[in-house]
Write an enzyme that holds these catalytic residues in place. Sequence first.
Site, PDB file in Angstrom:
ATOM      1  N   ARG A 163       0.926  -1.249  -0.115  1.00 27.12           N
ATOM      2  CA  ARG A 163      -0.052   0.070  -0.097  1.00 27.12           C
ATOM      3  C   ARG A 163       0.819   1.280  -0.021  1.00 27.12           C
ATOM      4  NH1 ARG A 163      -2.655  -3.644  -0.891  1.00 27.12           N
ATOM      5  NH2 ARG A 163      -4.810  -4.267  -0.009  1.00 27.12           N
ATOM      6  N   SER A 238     -10.846  -0.329   3.671  1.00 28.14           N
ATOM      7  CA  SER A 238      -9.861  -0.583   4.836  1.00 28.14           C
ATOM      8  C   SER A 238      -9.418   1.086   5.648  1.00 28.14           C
ATOM      9  CB  SER A 238      -8.733  -1.360   4.566  1.00 28.14           C
ATOM     10  OG  SER A 238      -9.071  -2.489   4.011  1.00 28.14           O
ATOM     11  N   GLU A 334      -4.783   3.776   6.428  1.00 24.93           N
ATOM     12  CA  GLU A 334      -4.666   3.617   4.920  1.00 24.93           C
ATOM     13  C   GLU A 334      -5.306   4.709   4.069  1.00 24.93           C
ATOM     14  OE1 GLU A 334      -4.975  -0.521   3.581  1.00 24.93           O
ATOM     15  OE2 GLU A 334      -6.204   0.251   1.609  1.00 24.93           O
TER      16      GLU A 334
HETATM   17  C1  LIG Z   1     -15.465  -0.502  -0.494  1.00 23.86           C
HETATM   18  C2  LIG Z   1     -13.952  -0.006  -0.795  1.00 23.86           C
HETATM   19  C3  LIG Z   1     -13.217  -1.139  -0.890  1.00 23.86           C
HETATM   20  C4  LIG Z   1     -11.862  -0.985  -1.380  1.00 23.86           C
HETATM   21  N1  LIG Z   1     -11.119  -1.927  -1.493  1.00 23.86           N
HETATM   22  C5  LIG Z   1      -9.828  -1.835  -1.737  1.00 23.86           C
HETATM   23  C6  LIG Z   1      -8.808  -3.062  -1.884  1.00 23.86           C
HETATM   24  O1  LIG Z   1      -9.263  -4.074  -1.857  1.00 23.86           O
HETATM   25  N2  LIG Z   1      -7.640  -2.758  -2.005  1.00 23.86           N
HETATM   26  C7  LIG Z   1      -6.938  -1.581  -2.106  1.00 23.86           C
HETATM   27  O2  LIG Z   1      -5.899  -1.320  -2.334  1.00 23.86           O
HETATM   28  N3  LIG Z   1      -7.694  -0.312  -2.051  1.00 23.86           N
HETATM   29  C8  LIG Z   1      -9.170  -0.515  -1.512  1.00 23.86           C
HETATM   30  N4  LIG Z   1      -9.896   0.648  -1.443  1.00 23.86           N
HETATM   31  C9  LIG Z   1      -9.166   2.017  -1.450  1.00 23.86           C
HETATM   32  C10 LIG Z   1      -9.497   2.569  -2.770  1.00 23.86           C
HETATM   33  O3  LIG Z   1     -10.450   2.051  -3.630  1.00 23.86           O
HETATM   34  C11 LIG Z   1      -8.053   2.716  -3.507  1.00 23.86           C
HETATM   35  O4  LIG Z   1      -7.229   3.373  -2.767  1.00 23.86           O
HETATM   36  C12 LIG Z   1      -8.250   3.504  -4.860  1.00 23.86           C
HETATM   37  O5  LIG Z   1      -7.262   3.184  -5.586  1.00 23.86           O
HETATM   38  C13 LIG Z   1      -8.679   4.801  -4.491  1.00 23.86           C
HETATM   39  O6  LIG Z   1      -8.913   5.336  -6.018  1.00 23.86           O
HETATM   40  P1  LIG Z   1      -9.471   6.958  -5.821  1.00 23.86           P
HETATM   41  O7  LIG Z   1      -9.590   7.337  -7.454  1.00 23.86           O
HETATM   42  O8  LIG Z   1     -10.846   6.645  -5.298  1.00 23.86           O
HETATM   43  O9  LIG Z   1      -8.497   7.900  -5.161  1.00 23.86           O
HETATM   44  P2  LIG Z   1      -8.795   9.285  -4.402  1.00 23.86           P
HETATM   45  O10 LIG Z   1      -9.421   8.912  -2.891  1.00 23.86           O
HETATM   46  O11 LIG Z   1      -9.482  10.117  -5.339  1.00 23.86           O
HETATM   47  O12 LIG Z   1      -7.362   9.750  -4.008  1.00 23.86           O
HETATM   48  C14 LIG Z   1      -6.324   8.959  -3.298  1.00 23.86           C
HETATM   49  C15 LIG Z   1      -5.144   9.637  -3.186  1.00 23.86           C
HETATM   50  O13 LIG Z   1      -4.261   9.817  -4.491  1.00 23.86           O
HETATM   51  C16 LIG Z   1      -4.048  11.243  -4.705  1.00 23.86           C
HETATM   52  N5  LIG Z   1      -4.626  11.040  -6.257  1.00 23.86           N
HETATM   53  C17 LIG Z   1      -5.698  10.510  -6.935  1.00 23.86           C
HETATM   54  N6  LIG Z   1      -5.544  10.536  -8.240  1.00 23.86           N
HETATM   55  C18 LIG Z   1      -4.128  11.198  -8.437  1.00 23.86           C
HETATM   56  C19 LIG Z   1      -3.560  11.341  -9.569  1.00 23.86           C
HETATM   57  N7  LIG Z   1      -4.027  11.039 -10.762  1.00 23.86           N
HETATM   58  N8  LIG Z   1      -2.344  11.786  -9.548  1.00 23.86           N
HETATM   59  C20 LIG Z   1      -1.959  12.244  -8.387  1.00 23.86           C
HETATM   60  N9  LIG Z   1      -2.494  11.850  -7.126  1.00 23.86           N
HETATM   61  C21 LIG Z   1      -3.748  11.229  -7.073  1.00 23.86           C
HETATM   62  C22 LIG Z   1      -5.221  11.893  -4.093  1.00 23.86           C
HETATM   63  O14 LIG Z   1      -4.817  13.323  -3.952  1.00 23.86           O
HETATM   64  C23 LIG Z   1      -5.024  11.174  -2.797  1.00 23.86           C
HETATM   65  O15 LIG Z   1      -4.303  11.450  -1.919  1.00 23.86           O
HETATM   66  C24 LIG Z   1     -11.025   0.344  -1.126  1.00 23.86           C
HETATM   67  C25 LIG Z   1     -12.212   1.383  -0.973  1.00 23.86           C
HETATM   68  C26 LIG Z   1     -13.318   1.205  -0.834  1.00 23.86           C
HETATM   69  C27 LIG Z   1     -14.505   2.270  -0.584  1.00 23.86           C
END
Ligand SMILES: Cc1cc2nc3c(=O)[nH]c(=O)nc-3n(C[C@H](O)[C@H](O)[C@H](O)COP(=O)(O)OP(=O)(O)OC[C@H]3O[C@@H](n4cnc5c(N)ncnc54)[C@H](O)[C@@H]3O)c2cc1C
Length: 338
Positions: A163, A238, A334
Amino acid sequence: MFTRSQSLRDYHTFGLAAEARYFVSVRSTAGLKAVLTSAVGRENPLLFLGGGSNTVFTRDFDGLVVHLNAKGKRVVGARGNSVFVRAQAGEDWHELVCWTLQQGFGGLENLSLIPGRVGAAPIQNIGAYGVALEDVFHELSALEIATNEIKTFARSDCCFGYRDSVFKGELKGRYVILSVVFRLTRADHRIRTSYGAISDELQRRGITDPSIQALSRVVVAIRQRQLPNPKVLGNSGSFFKNPVVSAQRFEALKARYPDIPSYPISPQKHKLAAAWLIERAGWKGCRKGDVGMYAKQALVMVNHGGAIGTEVLELARAMQADIHEKYGIELDAEVELH
Ligand SMILES: Cc1cc2nc3c(=O)[nH]c(=O)nc-3n(C[C@H](O)[C@H](O)[C@H](O)COP(=O)(O)OP(=O)(O)OC[C@H]3O[C@@H](n4cnc5c(N)ncnc54)[C@H](O)[C@@H]3O)c2cc1C
Protein backbone atom coordinates in the site's frame (compact mmCIF):
# COMPACT_ATOMS: atom_id res chain seq x y z
CA MET A 1 -13.80 27.25 -14.88
CA PHE A 2 -13.53 27.18 -11.06
CA THR A 3 -16.45 26.61 -8.70
CA ARG A 4 -16.34 28.29 -5.29
CA SER A 5 -17.45 26.64 -2.02
CA GLN A 6 -18.10 23.29 -3.69
CA SER A 7 -19.60 20.57 -1.49
CA LEU A 8 -17.34 17.48 -1.47
CA ARG A 9 -19.97 15.13 -0.06
CA ASP A 10 -20.60 13.50 -3.45
CA TYR A 11 -16.92 13.47 -4.39
CA HIS A 12 -15.69 11.06 -1.70
CA THR A 13 -17.19 7.71 -0.81
CA PHE A 14 -17.23 8.35 2.97
CA GLY A 15 -19.75 11.11 2.23
CA LEU A 16 -18.90 13.72 4.90
CA ALA A 17 -20.15 17.28 4.63
CA ALA A 18 -17.08 19.32 3.70
CA GLU A 19 -16.47 22.09 1.20
CA ALA A 20 -13.59 23.01 -1.10
CA ARG A 21 -12.79 26.69 -1.37
CA TYR A 22 -12.25 26.15 -5.12
CA PHE A 23 -13.07 23.13 -7.26
CA VAL A 24 -12.36 22.32 -10.89
CA SER A 25 -12.86 19.27 -13.11
CA VAL A 26 -10.21 18.54 -15.78
CA ARG A 27 -10.55 16.24 -18.79
CA SER A 28 -7.20 16.64 -20.55
CA THR A 29 -3.53 17.29 -19.89
CA ALA A 30 -3.84 20.70 -21.57
CA GLY A 31 -6.73 21.52 -19.22
CA LEU A 32 -4.71 20.39 -16.22
CA LYS A 33 -1.72 22.51 -17.26
CA ALA A 34 -4.01 25.53 -17.68
CA VAL A 35 -5.40 25.01 -14.16
CA LEU A 36 -1.95 24.65 -12.60
CA THR A 37 -0.62 27.81 -14.24
CA SER A 38 -3.72 29.90 -13.45
CA ALA A 39 -3.70 32.33 -10.53
CA VAL A 40 -6.04 30.07 -8.49
CA GLY A 41 -3.83 27.04 -9.24
CA ARG A 42 -0.63 28.84 -8.28
CA GLU A 43 -1.89 30.60 -5.17
CA ASN A 44 -3.80 27.82 -3.38
CA PRO A 45 -2.95 24.50 -1.75
CA LEU A 46 -3.82 21.76 -4.27
CA LEU A 47 -5.59 18.46 -3.81
CA PHE A 48 -6.06 15.98 -6.66
CA LEU A 49 -9.05 13.74 -6.56
CA GLY A 50 -10.08 10.65 -8.49
CA GLY A 51 -13.02 8.63 -7.17
CA GLY A 52 -12.49 9.85 -3.59
CA SER A 53 -12.58 6.27 -2.28
CA ASN A 54 -9.36 6.57 -0.31
CA THR A 55 -9.88 10.15 0.84
CA VAL A 56 -11.81 11.32 3.90
CA PHE A 57 -12.60 15.01 4.22
CA THR A 58 -12.92 15.58 7.96
CA ARG A 59 -13.15 19.35 7.43
CA ASP A 60 -13.37 21.97 4.69
CA PHE A 61 -10.44 22.11 2.28
CA ASP A 62 -9.08 25.64 2.10
CA GLY A 63 -7.61 25.39 -1.38
CA LEU A 64 -8.25 24.02 -4.87
CA VAL A 65 -9.57 20.49 -5.42
CA VAL A 66 -8.75 19.26 -8.93
CA HIS A 67 -11.06 16.44 -10.01
CA LEU A 68 -9.26 14.31 -12.61
CA ASN A 69 -11.60 13.14 -15.36
CA ALA A 70 -9.45 12.36 -18.43
CA LYS A 71 -10.88 9.21 -20.04
CA GLY A 72 -9.54 6.66 -22.52
CA LYS A 73 -8.02 3.19 -22.68
CA ARG A 74 -6.36 1.32 -25.55
CA VAL A 75 -3.84 -1.33 -26.48
CA VAL A 76 -0.49 0.32 -27.12
CA GLY A 77 1.70 -2.68 -27.91
CA ALA A 78 2.28 -6.41 -27.72
CA ARG A 79 5.35 -8.58 -27.25
CA GLY A 80 5.27 -12.35 -27.04
CA ASN A 81 2.46 -13.24 -24.65
CA SER A 82 2.33 -9.70 -23.23
CA VAL A 83 -0.08 -6.99 -24.23
CA PHE A 84 0.33 -3.39 -23.09
CA VAL A 85 -2.75 -1.33 -22.23
CA ARG A 86 -2.68 2.39 -21.50
CA ALA A 87 -5.52 3.88 -19.42
CA GLN A 88 -6.03 7.55 -18.59
CA ALA A 89 -6.11 8.63 -14.95
CA GLY A 90 -9.84 9.40 -14.90
CA GLU A 91 -10.93 5.93 -16.04
CA ASP A 92 -12.99 4.02 -13.52
CA TRP A 93 -10.84 1.15 -12.18
CA HIS A 94 -13.45 -1.61 -12.30
CA GLU A 95 -14.60 -0.57 -15.79
CA LEU A 96 -10.99 -0.96 -16.93
CA VAL A 97 -10.80 -4.42 -15.32
CA CYS A 98 -14.02 -5.48 -17.09
CA TRP A 99 -12.82 -4.11 -20.44
CA THR A 100 -9.49 -6.00 -20.24
CA LEU A 101 -11.36 -9.20 -19.38
CA GLN A 102 -13.70 -8.68 -22.35
CA GLN A 103 -10.61 -8.47 -24.58
CA GLY A 104 -9.39 -11.75 -23.05
CA PHE A 105 -6.42 -10.08 -21.32
CA GLY A 106 -5.33 -11.54 -17.97
CA GLY A 107 -3.78 -9.88 -14.93
CA LEU A 108 -6.41 -7.60 -13.37
CA GLU A 109 -9.05 -10.21 -12.42
CA ASN A 110 -8.11 -10.42 -8.72
CA LEU A 111 -8.36 -6.62 -8.53
CA SER A 112 -12.00 -6.58 -9.68
CA LEU A 113 -14.46 -4.19 -8.01
CA ILE A 114 -11.89 -2.05 -6.19
CA PRO A 115 -13.48 1.43 -6.20
CA GLY A 116 -11.68 4.47 -7.56
CA ARG A 117 -9.88 5.58 -10.67
CA VAL A 118 -6.80 4.45 -12.58
CA GLY A 119 -4.67 7.48 -11.60
CA ALA A 120 -4.82 6.73 -7.88
CA ALA A 121 -4.12 3.00 -8.24
CA PRO A 122 -0.30 3.27 -8.32
CA ILE A 123 -0.24 5.80 -5.45
CA GLN A 124 -1.01 3.17 -2.84
CA ASN A 125 -0.18 0.16 -5.06
CA ILE A 126 -3.72 -1.19 -4.72
CA GLY A 127 -3.97 -4.85 -3.94
CA ALA A 128 -6.44 -7.61 -3.18
CA TYR A 129 -6.59 -11.40 -3.03
CA GLY A 130 -2.88 -12.02 -3.47
CA VAL A 131 -2.27 -9.53 -6.31
CA ALA A 132 -0.99 -5.95 -6.21
CA LEU A 133 -0.88 -3.32 -8.92
CA GLU A 134 2.91 -3.64 -9.13
CA ASP A 135 2.45 -7.20 -10.50
CA VAL A 136 0.86 -5.85 -13.70
CA PHE A 137 2.42 -2.39 -13.85
CA HIS A 138 4.60 -1.41 -16.81
CA GLU A 139 5.01 2.39 -16.59
CA LEU A 140 3.11 5.61 -15.96
CA SER A 141 3.27 9.19 -17.12
CA ALA A 142 2.94 12.04 -14.70
CA LEU A 143 3.00 15.81 -14.81
CA GLU A 144 5.48 17.51 -12.51
CA ILE A 145 3.56 20.31 -10.83
CA ALA A 146 6.53 22.63 -10.31
CA THR A 147 7.75 22.51 -13.94
CA ASN A 148 4.64 21.46 -15.93
CA GLU A 149 6.82 18.76 -17.56
CA ILE A 150 5.71 15.20 -18.26
CA LYS A 151 7.89 12.38 -16.96
CA THR A 152 7.72 8.61 -17.47
CA PHE A 153 8.13 6.39 -14.41
CA ALA A 154 9.23 2.78 -14.87
CA ARG A 155 8.37 0.19 -12.24
CA SER A 156 11.70 0.59 -10.43
CA ASP A 157 11.14 4.39 -10.20
CA CYS A 158 7.88 3.89 -8.30
CA CYS A 159 9.39 2.08 -5.26
CA PHE A 160 6.23 0.03 -4.77
CA GLY A 161 5.64 -1.49 -1.34
CA TYR A 162 2.65 -2.72 0.63
CA ARG A 163 0.00 0.00 0.00
CA ASP A 164 2.89 2.30 -0.74
CA SER A 165 4.87 3.98 -3.53
CA VAL A 166 7.25 6.87 -4.05
CA PHE A 167 4.15 9.05 -4.63
CA LYS A 168 3.18 8.62 -0.98
CA GLY A 169 6.77 9.18 0.13
CA GLU A 170 9.46 11.47 -1.22
CA LEU A 171 7.43 12.58 -4.28
CA LYS A 172 4.20 13.17 -2.37
CA GLY A 173 2.29 16.12 -3.81
CA ARG A 174 4.85 16.71 -6.61
CA TYR A 175 3.31 14.84 -9.55
CA VAL A 176 -0.12 14.31 -11.07
CA ILE A 177 -0.47 10.87 -12.63
CA LEU A 178 -1.85 11.23 -16.17
CA SER A 179 -1.98 7.64 -17.42
CA VAL A 180 -0.80 4.15 -16.54
CA VAL A 181 0.42 1.34 -18.83
CA PHE A 182 -0.33 -2.22 -17.71
CA ARG A 183 1.45 -5.35 -18.91
CA LEU A 184 -1.17 -8.09 -19.24
CA THR A 185 -1.21 -11.58 -20.71
CA ARG A 186 -2.87 -12.63 -23.98
CA ALA A 187 -2.99 -16.37 -23.21
CA ASP A 188 -1.61 -18.85 -20.65
CA HIS A 189 -2.84 -16.54 -17.91
CA ARG A 190 -1.41 -16.82 -14.46
CA ILE A 191 -4.47 -17.79 -12.42
CA ARG A 192 -3.98 -16.86 -8.77
CA THR A 193 -6.37 -18.74 -6.50
CA SER A 194 -4.24 -19.49 -3.44
CA TYR A 195 -5.89 -16.77 -1.33
CA GLY A 196 -8.17 -18.54 1.16
CA ALA A 197 -11.44 -16.77 0.37
CA ILE A 198 -10.98 -17.40 -3.37
CA SER A 199 -10.14 -21.09 -3.11
CA ASP A 200 -13.11 -21.59 -0.71
CA GLU A 201 -15.53 -19.83 -3.08
CA LEU A 202 -14.25 -21.77 -6.12
CA GLN A 203 -14.69 -25.01 -4.23
CA ARG A 204 -18.21 -24.00 -3.20
CA ARG A 205 -19.05 -23.33 -6.87
CA GLY A 206 -17.42 -26.59 -8.00
CA ILE A 207 -14.93 -24.75 -10.25
CA THR A 208 -11.52 -26.42 -10.49
CA ASP A 209 -9.96 -24.66 -13.48
CA PRO A 210 -11.32 -21.08 -13.52
CA SER A 211 -11.00 -18.72 -16.47
CA ILE A 212 -9.92 -15.14 -15.78
CA GLN A 213 -13.55 -14.07 -16.24
CA ALA A 214 -14.80 -16.72 -13.77
CA LEU A 215 -12.16 -15.65 -11.27
CA SER A 216 -13.30 -12.04 -11.59
CA ARG A 217 -16.92 -13.09 -10.95
CA VAL A 218 -15.77 -14.97 -7.81
CA VAL A 219 -13.85 -11.92 -6.56
CA VAL A 220 -16.87 -9.67 -7.20
CA ALA A 221 -19.16 -12.06 -5.30
CA ILE A 222 -16.79 -12.23 -2.29
CA ARG A 223 -16.39 -8.46 -2.19
CA GLN A 224 -20.13 -7.84 -2.46
CA ARG A 225 -20.70 -10.20 0.44
CA GLN A 226 -17.98 -8.83 2.72
CA LEU A 227 -17.72 -5.11 2.01
CA PRO A 228 -20.31 -2.36 2.32
CA ASN A 229 -21.35 -0.67 -0.93
CA PRO A 230 -20.31 2.99 -0.50
CA LYS A 231 -23.46 4.07 -2.39
CA VAL A 232 -25.51 2.52 0.43
CA LEU A 233 -23.24 2.96 3.48
CA GLY A 234 -20.48 5.58 3.21
CA ASN A 235 -16.98 4.12 3.71
CA SER A 236 -13.45 4.20 2.33
CA GLY A 237 -12.60 0.50 2.46
CA SER A 238 -9.89 -0.51 4.93
CA PHE A 239 -9.42 2.41 7.28
CA PHE A 240 -6.11 1.13 8.68
CA LYS A 241 -3.17 -0.69 7.09
CA ASN A 242 -2.24 -4.18 8.18
CA PRO A 243 0.71 -3.57 10.51
CA VAL A 244 4.11 -5.01 9.63
CA VAL A 245 6.22 -6.12 12.61
CA SER A 246 9.66 -7.68 13.14
CA ALA A 247 9.96 -11.47 13.42
CA GLN A 248 10.99 -11.00 17.05
CA ARG A 249 7.94 -8.90 17.88
CA PHE A 250 5.74 -11.42 16.07
CA GLU A 251 7.15 -14.33 18.12
CA ALA A 252 6.37 -12.42 21.34
CA LEU A 253 2.78 -11.81 20.18
CA LYS A 254 2.38 -15.42 19.03
CA ALA A 255 3.41 -16.62 22.49
CA ARG A 256 0.61 -14.52 24.00
CA TYR A 257 -1.98 -15.09 21.25
CA PRO A 258 -1.31 -18.49 19.60
CA ASP A 259 -4.14 -17.97 17.07
CA ILE A 260 -2.87 -14.61 15.77
CA PRO A 261 -2.99 -14.65 11.94
CA SER A 262 0.12 -13.48 10.11
CA TYR A 263 1.70 -13.50 6.64
CA PRO A 264 5.51 -13.66 6.54
CA ILE A 265 6.69 -11.06 4.04
CA SER A 266 10.42 -11.71 4.56
CA PRO A 267 12.48 -13.72 7.08
CA GLN A 268 12.60 -10.56 9.24
CA LYS A 269 9.07 -9.18 8.79
CA HIS A 270 5.51 -10.35 9.38
CA LYS A 271 2.29 -8.69 8.28
CA LEU A 272 -0.50 -8.93 10.86
CA ALA A 273 -4.23 -8.72 10.20
CA ALA A 274 -5.44 -5.36 11.53
CA ALA A 275 -9.02 -6.69 11.31
CA TRP A 276 -8.16 -9.50 13.75
CA LEU A 277 -6.57 -7.08 16.24
CA ILE A 278 -9.56 -4.74 15.99
CA GLU A 279 -12.14 -7.50 16.30
CA ARG A 280 -10.34 -9.10 19.23
CA ALA A 281 -10.15 -5.74 20.97
CA GLY A 282 -13.95 -5.50 20.71
CA TRP A 283 -14.33 -2.72 18.13
CA LYS A 284 -16.03 -4.69 15.34
CA GLY A 285 -19.58 -3.46 14.83
CA CYS A 286 -19.16 -0.62 17.36
CA ARG A 287 -20.97 2.68 16.84
CA LYS A 288 -20.12 6.14 18.21
CA GLY A 289 -22.57 8.79 17.07
CA ASP A 290 -22.93 8.30 13.32
CA VAL A 291 -19.61 6.51 12.72
CA GLY A 292 -18.75 2.92 13.47
CA MET A 293 -16.83 -0.16 12.39
CA TYR A 294 -18.66 -2.38 9.90
CA ALA A 295 -20.30 -5.40 11.52
CA LYS A 296 -19.06 -7.82 8.81
CA GLN A 297 -15.53 -6.39 8.35
CA ALA A 298 -13.77 -4.94 11.37
CA LEU A 299 -11.32 -2.88 9.31
CA VAL A 300 -13.92 -0.77 7.53
CA MET A 301 -15.14 2.42 9.19
CA VAL A 302 -18.63 3.40 8.07
CA ASN A 303 -20.76 6.53 7.97
CA HIS A 304 -24.23 5.70 9.25
CA GLY A 305 -25.58 8.81 7.53
CA GLY A 306 -24.86 11.99 9.39
CA ALA A 307 -21.23 11.45 10.46
CA ILE A 308 -19.03 14.48 11.02
CA GLY A 309 -15.25 14.77 10.71
CA THR A 310 -14.55 15.02 14.43
CA GLU A 311 -16.41 11.75 15.06
CA VAL A 312 -14.22 10.01 12.48
CA LEU A 313 -11.02 11.35 14.02
CA GLU A 314 -12.10 10.58 17.58
CA LEU A 315 -13.02 6.98 16.79
CA ALA A 316 -9.79 6.45 14.83
CA ARG A 317 -7.67 7.85 17.68
CA ALA A 318 -9.51 5.85 20.35
CA MET A 319 -8.93 2.63 18.39
CA GLN A 320 -5.26 3.42 17.74
CA ALA A 321 -4.68 4.10 21.46
CA ASP A 322 -6.50 0.92 22.51
CA ILE A 323 -4.65 -1.32 20.01
CA HIS A 324 -1.37 0.18 21.15
CA GLU A 325 -2.21 -0.42 24.78
CA LYS A 326 -3.36 -4.01 24.19
CA TYR A 327 -0.76 -5.23 21.65
CA GLY A 328 1.98 -2.56 21.57
CA ILE A 329 1.23 -2.04 17.86
CA GLU A 330 0.79 1.23 15.98
CA LEU A 331 -2.13 1.23 13.56
CA ASP A 332 -1.51 3.58 10.63
CA ALA A 333 -4.34 4.99 8.55
CA GLU A 334 -4.62 3.55 5.04
CA VAL A 335 -7.01 6.34 4.05
CA GLU A 336 -5.86 9.88 3.31
CA LEU A 337 -7.31 12.06 6.05
CA HIS A 338 -7.85 15.74 5.26
C1 LIG B 1 -15.50 -0.41 -0.42
C2 LIG B 1 -14.04 -0.14 -0.69
C3 LIG B 1 -13.19 -1.20 -0.91
C4 LIG B 1 -11.82 -0.98 -1.15
N1 LIG B 1 -11.01 -2.05 -1.37
C5 LIG B 1 -9.70 -1.86 -1.62
C6 LIG B 1 -8.85 -2.99 -1.87
O1 LIG B 1 -9.28 -4.13 -1.89
N2 LIG B 1 -7.54 -2.73 -2.09
C7 LIG B 1 -7.03 -1.48 -2.11
O2 LIG B 1 -5.82 -1.34 -2.32
N3 LIG B 1 -7.81 -0.40 -1.88
C8 LIG B 1 -9.12 -0.56 -1.65
N4 LIG B 1 -9.94 0.52 -1.41
C9 LIG B 1 -9.35 1.87 -1.40
C10 LIG B 1 -9.48 2.63 -2.76
O3 LIG B 1 -10.43 2.03 -3.58
C11 LIG B 1 -8.15 2.69 -3.50
O4 LIG B 1 -7.18 3.31 -2.71
C12 LIG B 1 -8.27 3.46 -4.84
O5 LIG B 1 -7.10 3.30 -5.60
C13 LIG B 1 -8.53 4.94 -4.62
O6 LIG B 1 -8.84 5.51 -5.88
P1 LIG B 1 -9.57 6.90 -5.96
O7 LIG B 1 -9.53 7.34 -7.39
O8 LIG B 1 -10.89 6.83 -5.34
O9 LIG B 1 -8.56 7.78 -5.07
P2 LIG B 1 -8.80 9.17 -4.32
O10 LIG B 1 -9.40 8.91 -2.98
O11 LIG B 1 -9.50 10.13 -5.22
O12 LIG B 1 -7.30 9.62 -4.14
C14 LIG B 1 -6.43 8.89 -3.30
C15 LIG B 1 -5.10 9.64 -3.17
O13 LIG B 1 -4.45 9.71 -4.44
C16 LIG B 1 -4.29 11.06 -4.88
N5 LIG B 1 -4.59 11.03 -6.31
C17 LIG B 1 -5.72 10.56 -6.90
N6 LIG B 1 -5.57 10.57 -8.23
C18 LIG B 1 -4.33 11.07 -8.49
C19 LIG B 1 -3.58 11.31 -9.69
N7 LIG B 1 -4.07 11.05 -10.89
N8 LIG B 1 -2.34 11.84 -9.57
C20 LIG B 1 -1.81 12.11 -8.34
N9 LIG B 1 -2.47 11.89 -7.18
C21 LIG B 1 -3.71 11.37 -7.26
C22 LIG B 1 -5.27 11.87 -4.06
O14 LIG B 1 -4.83 13.20 -3.89
C23 LIG B 1 -5.26 11.11 -2.75
O15 LIG B 1 -4.13 11.47 -2.00
C24 LIG B 1 -11.31 0.34 -1.17
C25 LIG B 1 -12.19 1.42 -0.97
C26 LIG B 1 -13.54 1.18 -0.74
C27 LIG B 1 -14.47 2.35 -0.55
